[in-house]
Design a protein around this motif. Structure first.
Motif, PDB file in Angstrom:
ATOM      1  N   THR A   6       0.857  -1.190   0.000  1.00 18.71           N
ATOM      2  CA  THR A   6       0.000   0.000   0.000  1.00 18.71           C
ATOM      3  C   THR A   6       0.892   1.240   0.000  1.00 18.71           C
ATOM      4  N   LYS A   7       0.600   2.162  -0.919  1.00 18.94           N
ATOM      5  CA  LYS A   7       1.433   3.352  -1.056  1.00 18.94           C
ATOM      6  C   LYS A   7       0.581   4.587  -1.348  1.00 18.94           C
ATOM      7  N   PRO A   8       0.999   5.737  -0.826  1.00 12.09           N
ATOM      8  CA  PRO A   8       0.383   6.986  -1.289  1.00 12.09           C
ATOM      9  C   PRO A   8       0.866   7.283  -2.703  1.00 12.09           C
ATOM     10  N   PHE A   9       0.150   8.158  -3.386  1.00  9.70           N
ATOM     11  CA  PHE A   9       0.463   8.485  -4.776  1.00  9.70           C
ATOM     12  C   PHE A   9       1.923   8.886  -4.965  1.00  9.70           C
ATOM     13  N   LYS A  10       2.421   9.764  -4.100  1.00 15.75           N
ATOM     14  CA  LYS A  10       3.789  10.294  -4.267  1.00 15.75           C
ATOM     15  C   LYS A  10       4.858   9.217  -4.106  1.00 15.75           C
ATOM     16  N   ALA A  11       4.516   8.087  -3.477  1.00 12.49           N
ATOM     17  CA  ALA A  11       5.501   7.024  -3.272  1.00 12.49           C
ATOM     18  C   ALA A  11       5.505   6.005  -4.413  1.00 12.49           C
ATOM     19  N   LEU A  12       4.532   6.105  -5.327  1.00 12.40           N
ATOM     20  CA  LEU A  12       4.497   5.174  -6.455  1.00 12.40           C
ATOM     21  C   LEU A  12       5.669   5.438  -7.392  1.00 12.40           C
ATOM     22  N   THR A  13       6.290   4.366  -7.854  1.00 12.98           N
ATOM     23  CA  THR A  13       7.313   4.531  -8.887  1.00 12.98           C
ATOM     24  C   THR A  13       6.608   4.760 -10.226  1.00 12.98           C
ATOM     25  N   THR A  14       7.360   5.230 -11.194  1.00 12.99           N
ATOM     26  CA  THR A  14       6.794   5.411 -12.532  1.00 12.99           C
ATOM     27  C   THR A  14       6.272   4.084 -13.073  1.00 12.99           C
ATOM     28  N   GLN A  15       7.016   3.002 -12.839  1.00 13.51           N
ATOM     29  CA  GLN A  15       6.596   1.676 -13.308  1.00 13.51           C
ATOM     30  C   GLN A  15       5.310   1.231 -12.618  1.00 13.51           C
ATOM     31  N   GLU A  16       5.180   1.444 -11.308  1.00 15.99           N
ATOM     32  CA  GLU A  16       3.959   1.066 -10.587  1.00 15.99           C
ATOM     33  C   GLU A  16       2.757   1.849 -11.106  1.00 15.99           C
ATOM     34  N   LEU A  17       2.943   3.154 -11.327  1.00 19.65           N
ATOM     35  CA  LEU A  17       1.853   3.971 -11.855  1.00 19.65           C
ATOM     36  C   LEU A  17       1.445   3.485 -13.240  1.00 19.65           C
ATOM     37  N   TYR A  18       2.419   3.220 -14.090  1.00 19.66           N
ATOM     38  CA  TYR A  18       2.119   2.711 -15.423  1.00 19.66           C
ATOM     39  C   TYR A  18       1.351   1.395 -15.332  1.00 19.66           C
ATOM     40  N   ASP A  19       1.823   0.478 -14.480  1.00 20.59           N
ATOM     41  CA  ASP A  19       1.193  -0.834 -14.353  1.00 20.59           C
ATOM     42  C   ASP A  19      -0.244  -0.738 -13.854  1.00 20.59           C
ATOM     43  N   LEU A  20      -0.493   0.125 -12.873  1.00 23.62           N
ATOM     44  CA  LEU A  20      -1.860   0.214 -12.340  1.00 23.62           C
ATOM     45  C   LEU A  20      -2.799   0.873 -13.344  1.00 23.62           C
ATOM     46  N   LEU A  21      -2.311   1.864 -14.075  1.00 26.18           N
ATOM     47  CA  LEU A  21      -3.152   2.487 -15.100  1.00 26.18           C
ATOM     48  C   LEU A  21      -3.423   1.517 -16.247  1.00 26.18           C
ATOM     49  N   GLN A  22      -2.412   0.726 -16.599  1.00 23.90           N
ATOM     50  CA  GLN A  22      -2.589  -0.270 -17.650  1.00 23.90           C
ATOM     51  C   GLN A  22      -3.616  -1.327 -17.226  1.00 23.90           C
ATOM     52  N   LEU A  23      -3.541  -1.814 -15.993  1.00 21.22           N
ATOM     53  CA  LEU A  23      -4.488  -2.820 -15.505  1.00 21.22           C
ATOM     54  C   LEU A  23      -5.903  -2.253 -15.451  1.00 21.22           C
ATOM     55  N   ARG A  24      -6.052  -1.042 -14.953  1.00 17.92           N
ATOM     56  CA  ARG A  24      -7.385  -0.432 -14.911  1.00 17.92           C
ATOM     57  C   ARG A  24      -7.958  -0.278 -16.311  1.00 17.92           C
ATOM     58  N   SER A  25      -7.143   0.166 -17.257  1.00 18.15           N
ATOM     59  CA  SER A  25      -7.599   0.330 -18.638  1.00 18.15           C
ATOM     60  C   SER A  25      -7.952  -1.014 -19.265  1.00 18.15           C
ATOM     61  N   GLU A  26      -7.123  -2.019 -19.014  1.00 10.34           N
ATOM     62  CA  GLU A  26      -7.339  -3.364 -19.561  1.00 10.34           C
ATOM     63  C   GLU A  26      -8.709  -3.912 -19.157  1.00 10.34           C
ATOM     64  N   VAL A  27      -9.085  -3.702 -17.898  1.00  6.67           N
ATOM     65  CA  VAL A  27     -10.342  -4.267 -17.398  1.00  6.67           C
ATOM     66  C   VAL A  27     -11.517  -3.322 -17.615  1.00  6.67           C
ATOM     67  N   PHE A  28     -11.401  -2.092 -17.143  1.00  9.52           N
ATOM     68  CA  PHE A  28     -12.559  -1.198 -17.157  1.00  9.52           C
ATOM     69  C   PHE A  28     -12.881  -0.626 -18.535  1.00  9.52           C
ATOM     70  N   VAL A  29     -11.878  -0.408 -19.360  1.00 10.35           N
ATOM     71  CA  VAL A  29     -12.121   0.186 -20.674  1.00 10.35           C
ATOM     72  C   VAL A  29     -12.262  -0.903 -21.742  1.00 10.35           C
ATOM     73  N   VAL A  30     -11.282  -1.802 -21.821  1.00  7.80           N
ATOM     74  CA  VAL A  30     -11.270  -2.792 -22.898  1.00  7.80           C
ATOM     75  C   VAL A  30     -12.226  -3.947 -22.598  1.00  7.80           C
ATOM     76  N   GLU A  31     -11.999  -4.662 -21.478  1.00  8.11           N
ATOM     77  CA  GLU A  31     -12.827  -5.836 -21.174  1.00  8.11           C
ATOM     78  C   GLU A  31     -14.303  -5.477 -21.000  1.00  8.11           C
ATOM     79  N   GLN A  32     -14.574  -4.390 -20.276  1.00 13.80           N
ATOM     80  CA  GLN A  32     -15.965  -4.013 -20.029  1.00 13.80           C
ATOM     81  C   GLN A  32     -16.525  -3.106 -21.123  1.00 13.80           C
TER      82      GLN A  32
END
Length: 150
Positions: A6-32
């Motif tokens: 668990t991390k606050p926004f400012k503690a996310l690495t660039t890779q973590e931010l990219y990965d979470l945005l990619q996962l959200r897009s994969e499921v909420f935008v593409v799959e749904q």
């Protein structure tokens, strides 16, 4: 088994931010098949709960303190990669999210906006429906509350 952090926004690495945005897009935008504005400006206020299987992000939520999204503390953007759902990681990430709200926001009253097809899943975690069904981005939703006594 998931490794959850668990991390606050400012503690996310660039890779973590990219990965979470990619996962959200994969499921909420593409799959749904739902076109909506995922980048809503609220990620900066949220705590981010990241669930990794090996080194791959497969589950995620974001958490808000009371008053930042709803009157109560809240959990949103609950997502598990489609190919990993059979492992029940949704329960793992949600239990970790409930615990993180208790620890970081000192409350166990939590409100969520749940997609209706997931009502039983959230019931199994102790959430109960409140209010009427509504459409959000064309998908049926209902508010649900966890009162911490479950």
């Amino acid at each position: 088994m998931l490794t959850i952090t668990t991390k606050p926004f400012k503690a996310l690495t660039t890779q973590e931010l990219y990965d979470l945005l990619q996962l959200r897009s994969e499921v909420f935008v593409v799959e749904q098949d739902c076109v909506y504005q995922d980048l809503d400006g609220k990620d900066r206020k949220a705590l981010h709960v990241l669930g990794y299987k090996d080194s791959e992000l497969v589950a995620y939520t974001r958490l808000f303190n009371a008053g930042d999204y709803f009157e109560e503390a809240s959990i949103g953007r609950v997502v598990v990669r489609q190919t990993e759902r059979q492992h029940k990681y949704g329960y793992d990430i949600m239990k970790a999210s409930i615990d993180a709200i208790k620890l970081n926001h000192n409350t166990s009253v939590i409100r969520i906006s749940a997609q209706c097809y997931l009502i039983k899943f959230y019931n199994n975690l102790g959430f109960e429906e409140v209010g009427e069904e509504y459409l959000e981005d064309g998908i049926p939703h209902v508010n649900m509350v966890f009162n911490g006594l479950n």
